[in-house]
Structure formats: C-alpha cells, structure tokens
Design an enzyme around this catalytic site. Structure first.
Site, mmCIF file in Angstrom:
data_model
loop_
_atom_site.group_PDB
_atom_site.id
_atom_site.type_symbol
_atom_site.label_atom_id
_atom_site.label_comp_id
_atom_site.label_asym_id
_atom_site.label_seq_id
_atom_site.Cartn_x
_atom_site.Cartn_y
_atom_site.Cartn_z
ATOM 1 N N LEU A 26 -0.512 51.884 28.851
ATOM 2 C CA LEU A 26 0.722 51.102 28.861
ATOM 3 C C LEU A 26 1.544 51.637 30.021
ATOM 4 O O LEU A 26 1.882 52.824 30.062
ATOM 5 C CB LEU A 26 1.470 51.291 27.536
ATOM 6 C CG LEU A 26 2.878 50.727 27.401
ATOM 7 C CD1 LEU A 26 2.870 49.226 27.574
ATOM 8 C CD2 LEU A 26 3.458 51.098 26.049
ATOM 9 N N SER A 27 1.837 50.790 30.992
ATOM 10 C CA SER A 27 2.473 51.252 32.219
ATOM 11 C C SER A 27 3.844 51.872 31.965
ATOM 12 O O SER A 27 4.552 51.516 31.017
ATOM 13 C CB SER A 27 2.634 50.097 33.212
ATOM 14 O OG SER A 27 1.382 49.676 33.698
ATOM 15 N N GLN A 28 4.220 52.780 32.838
ATOM 16 C CA GLN A 28 5.541 53.409 32.826
ATOM 17 C C GLN A 28 6.611 52.322 32.926
ATOM 18 O O GLN A 28 6.498 51.400 33.742
ATOM 19 C CB GLN A 28 5.620 54.350 34.030
ATOM 20 C CG GLN A 28 6.955 55.018 34.235
ATOM 21 C CD GLN A 28 7.025 55.744 35.566
ATOM 22 O OE1 GLN A 28 6.102 55.641 36.385
ATOM 23 N NE2 GLN A 28 8.101 56.451 35.800
#
Length: 218
Positions: A68-70
C-alpha cells in the site's frame, strides 16, 4: 456501515488530520487532494493486524509482494494528475484499491487494471463499501494497459517499469498525461505529456516502488 469502516480511521478525525498536516508540510499543496486523503479510510485497505499503522506516512505490505503506497506519494501523483483536469483516468496496479478510491473522488471515470486476482477481489469489496461507482476493474497484465477503453486523459502507474511501454503511451489522448515511477534500483517519478506523435518527458523526484511485472496471478 461495516465494523471495519467504523474503526479507528473513521472515528479518530484527529489521527487523519495529523496525516493531512504532515502531507501539507511535506509539500502537498492541493486542498482538494488533502481533503480526499483526509476522507478516505486508509485502514480498510489493510489487514486488521496493520490497521493501527494506517495513518502513518509510510508504505505497508498487502501480500503477494505488493505494498500500500505511502500517503505522500499517493497525494503527490494525484496532485500532479489533478493539475491536468482529466476526466477518464487509467490506473495500472489496483493493488489494495486505496489509490483507486482517492482517484474516484476526484475524476469522472476510473479504469483500473490489476494482475493479481486475489488483490483485485479485495479491492473490489472495499471500493463497494465506499460506493465508488465510477470505477471499472480489469484482471490483466497492467503493462499492456486497457486499449479497448482508451484513449485516456490520464494514466497513473503504481509500479515501476524499467522503461514505459510504448503501447501504454499510445493509449494517451493528445494532450493527455502519464505519471509513473521509472527505473530499477534508482527510480524517478516521471510525467509524460503527449503532443501529437511526440511525448515530452519530465523527471520529478526520486521514488521507490515495487517493480511492474508481467503476467497474471489467479
């Protein structure tokens, strides 16, 4: 509303607002993007064991070697896309569905491709919980895009190719923009704008994404 939606991220507005403030301090300027990041419940896109870390500005694992991207990079790519005011946006790499949910609140039509079927199935359930009715999902090799639905005003790539596939660039309409991380160990966020048969590349900032892989997983 499900129990998960009623969890920490929905009830603790202060927690979310701290994240929004950190993003603003990190250089995100768009109030529209920041408002959406403050609204979308990031915790529902994670396994319960990690949900307490949902509002940290960090990437988190979602299984199958994916993350899950930053929040900062989600906000940054969304802000870059919003500047071009697209209507039809293609996302390559649905992943957890979090970036998809953010895009769905800002643009009219979202087309999202994911090569890992179990991740796509989970993302579909979460997007339904959020009533994201302007999203169409496809299980396919993301590097090929979605030519049947093109051309697109904007394309966002959420995994890093060594170089941008030409067939993907050809799915941009004239004046359309593609935003993608590019490279292997040393990656750079790139913005590509189509000008007829010419593609103008602009390098933006160093990033770190999982690699864009071919093939599908069922």
């Amino acid at each position: 509303m499900t129990a998960q939606l009623q969890g920490i991220g929905m009830t603790s507005r202060r927690t979310r607002m701290r994240l929004v403030q950190r993003l603003r301090e990190a250089g995100i300027e768009s109030d529209r993007v920041l408002d959406v990041l403050g609204e979308v419940p990031r915790h529902i896109f994670l396994d319960e064991a990690l949900s307490h870390r949902a509002y940290e500005d960090t990437s988190l694992p979602i299984g199958y070697g994916q993350t899950l991207s930053q929040p900062y990079i989600v906000a940054r790519m969304t802000e870059l896309m919003l500047a071009h005011e697209p209507e039809r946006v293609l996302e390559l790499g649905t992943g957890s569905g979090y970036q998809t949910a953010v895009l769905a609140r800002l643009f009219d039509e979202i087309y999202s491709v994911e090569r890992i079927k179990p991740l796509q199935d989970r993302a579909r359930d979460r997007l339904r919980q959020l009533h994201a009715r302007n999203v169409l999902l496809k299980h396919a090799d993301g590097g090929m895009g979605w030519p049947d639905r093109g051309p697109f005003d904007g394309i966002i790539v959420t995994a890093a190719p060594v170089e941008i596939p030409q067939e993907l660039l050809m799915q941009l309409r004239d004046g359309g923009v593609l935003i993608a991380p590019v490279g292997e160990e040393d990656q750079i966020l790139v913005e590509v704008t189509r000008r007829g048969d010419r593609f103008d590349h602009k390098e933006l900032e160093p990033v770190h994404f999982v690699p864009l892989l071919g093939g599908v997983v069922r």
